[in-house]
Design a protein around this motif. Structure first.
Motif, PDB file in Angstrom:
ATOM      1  N   THR A  49       3.108 -27.232 -21.100  1.00 19.09           N
ATOM      2  CA  THR A  49       1.940 -28.175 -20.863  1.00 19.09           C
ATOM      3  C   THR A  49       2.086 -29.685 -21.365  1.00 19.09           C
ATOM      4  OG1 THR A  49       1.239 -27.717 -23.372  1.00 19.09           O
ATOM      5  CG2 THR A  49       0.348 -26.315 -21.551  1.00 19.09           C
ATOM      6  N   THR A  91       3.196 -33.487 -20.075  1.00 14.17           N
ATOM      7  CA  THR A  91       2.543 -34.458 -19.028  1.00 14.17           C
ATOM      8  C   THR A  91       3.465 -34.314 -17.990  1.00 14.17           C
ATOM      9  OG1 THR A  91       4.031 -36.433 -20.081  1.00 14.17           O
ATOM     10  CG2 THR A  91       1.621 -35.998 -20.809  1.00 14.17           C
ATOM     11  N   TYR A  92       4.661 -33.524 -18.077  1.00 15.14           N
ATOM     12  CA  TYR A  92       5.689 -33.637 -16.896  1.00 15.14           C
ATOM     13  C   TYR A  92       5.764 -32.494 -16.490  1.00 15.14           C
ATOM     14  CZ  TYR A  92       6.919 -38.516 -18.427  1.00 15.14           C
ATOM     15  OH  TYR A  92       6.948 -39.389 -18.681  1.00 15.14           O
ATOM     16  N   ASN A  93       4.894 -31.377 -16.835  1.00 14.54           N
ATOM     17  CA  ASN A  93       5.102 -29.921 -16.280  1.00 14.54           C
ATOM     18  C   ASN A  93       3.851 -29.944 -15.339  1.00 14.54           C
ATOM     19  OD1 ASN A  93       7.266 -28.720 -17.753  1.00 14.54           O
ATOM     20  ND2 ASN A  93       5.976 -29.264 -19.725  1.00 14.54           N
ATOM     21  N   GLU A  94       4.208 -29.430 -14.024  1.00 13.41           N
ATOM     22  CA  GLU A  94       3.056 -29.244 -13.044  1.00 13.41           C
ATOM     23  C   GLU A  94       2.811 -28.058 -12.832  1.00 13.41           C
ATOM     24  OE1 GLU A  94       5.453 -31.580 -10.940  1.00 13.41           O
ATOM     25  OE2 GLU A  94       6.021 -29.893  -9.185  1.00 13.41           O
ATOM     26  N   GLN A  95       1.824 -27.521 -12.414  1.00 12.57           N
ATOM     27  CA  GLN A  95       1.284 -26.335 -12.069  1.00 12.57           C
ATOM     28  C   GLN A  95       1.626 -25.715 -10.719  1.00 12.57           C
ATOM     29  OE1 GLN A  95      -2.921 -25.484 -13.340  1.00 12.57           O
ATOM     30  NE2 GLN A  95      -2.557 -26.687 -14.967  1.00 12.57           N
TER      31      GLN A  95
END
Lengths: 114, 115
Positions: B98, B100-104
């Motif tokens: 979760t 800031t650099y983790n995308e879904q």
């Protein structure tokens, strides 16, 4: 509360012309902004994101987006549109207050004419 | 490239019936989400799931909805007694974290039609 707005339901552009799909945001704190594209009968595909740093973000398929803090905008752009770019485009903001869920705009349908 | 998969691609059911929508997230991901998109409308968050429990749910996610991760690979959404207004495209998503650099990453969706 975090939100994004896409003021245009549809954008029409001729192939080869530049395109812009608009998005404005309303957030408390730093914005984490995304663009996704949805082709017919397909899921959402990630295009690009703005977290921090350069205001011009480059993404997939030649798309880029310009983050403008003073105008609270994150418009999606492409210098030369292709017919194959025709799809539904969603702007989204990450809600970092809890579980990072994405809050989507209403979507803009891009139609590129030959 | 790893991807999120969803089955079935299209589910037709009668009002009042139970449905289970299945998702296989990307294997090393830890955070799981369900979203839905009613035809012609925007994509809406339903629920997030982490460490075998719900992290957050929206107002849409009432007692008729439940989620589980039964076997460490699948992530399911169950609607106990479907209503006409549950007709929508349901998207599963997963992420590795979760920060800031983790995308879904999203699956292709399941189109649910309630008759």
């Amino acid at each position: 509360a975090q939100s994004v707005a896409q003021p245009e339901d549809q954008v029409n552009v001729a192939e080869g012309n530049p395109l812009t799909v608009k998005c404005t945001y309303s957030v408390s704190g730093n914005p984490y902004l995304f663009w996704y594209v949805q082709y017919p009968n397909r899921g959402l595909q990630f295009l690009l994101k703005y977290i921090t740093g350069d205001n011009l973000v480059k993404g997939s398929y030649g798309f880029e987006a310009e983050f403008n803090k003073s105008q609270t905008s994150f418009h999606l752009k492409k210098p030369s549109a292709l017919v194959s770019d025709s799809a539904l485009y969603f702007c989204a903001v990450r809600d970092i207050t809890n579980t990072d869920k994405l809050i989507f705009g209403t979507g803009t349908r891009l139609q590129v004419f030959p | 490239e790893p991807e999120v998969t969803q089955t079935p691609s299209h589910q037709v059911t009668q009002m009042g019936q139970e449905v289970i929508l299945r998702c296989v997230p990307i294997s090393n991901h830890l955070y799981f989400y369900w979203y839905r998109q009613i035809l012609g409308q925007k994509v809406e968050f339903l629920v997030s799931f982490y460490n075998n429990e719900i992290s957050e749910k929206s107002e849409i996610f009432d007692d008729q909805f439940s989620v589980e991760r039964p076997d460490g690979s699948n992530f399911t959404l169950k609607i106990r007694s479907t209503k006409l207004e549950d007709s929508a495209m349901y998207f599963c998503a997963s992420s590795s974290g979760t920060g800031t650099y983790n995308e879904q990453f999203f699956g292709p969706g399941t189109r649910l039609t309630v008759l």
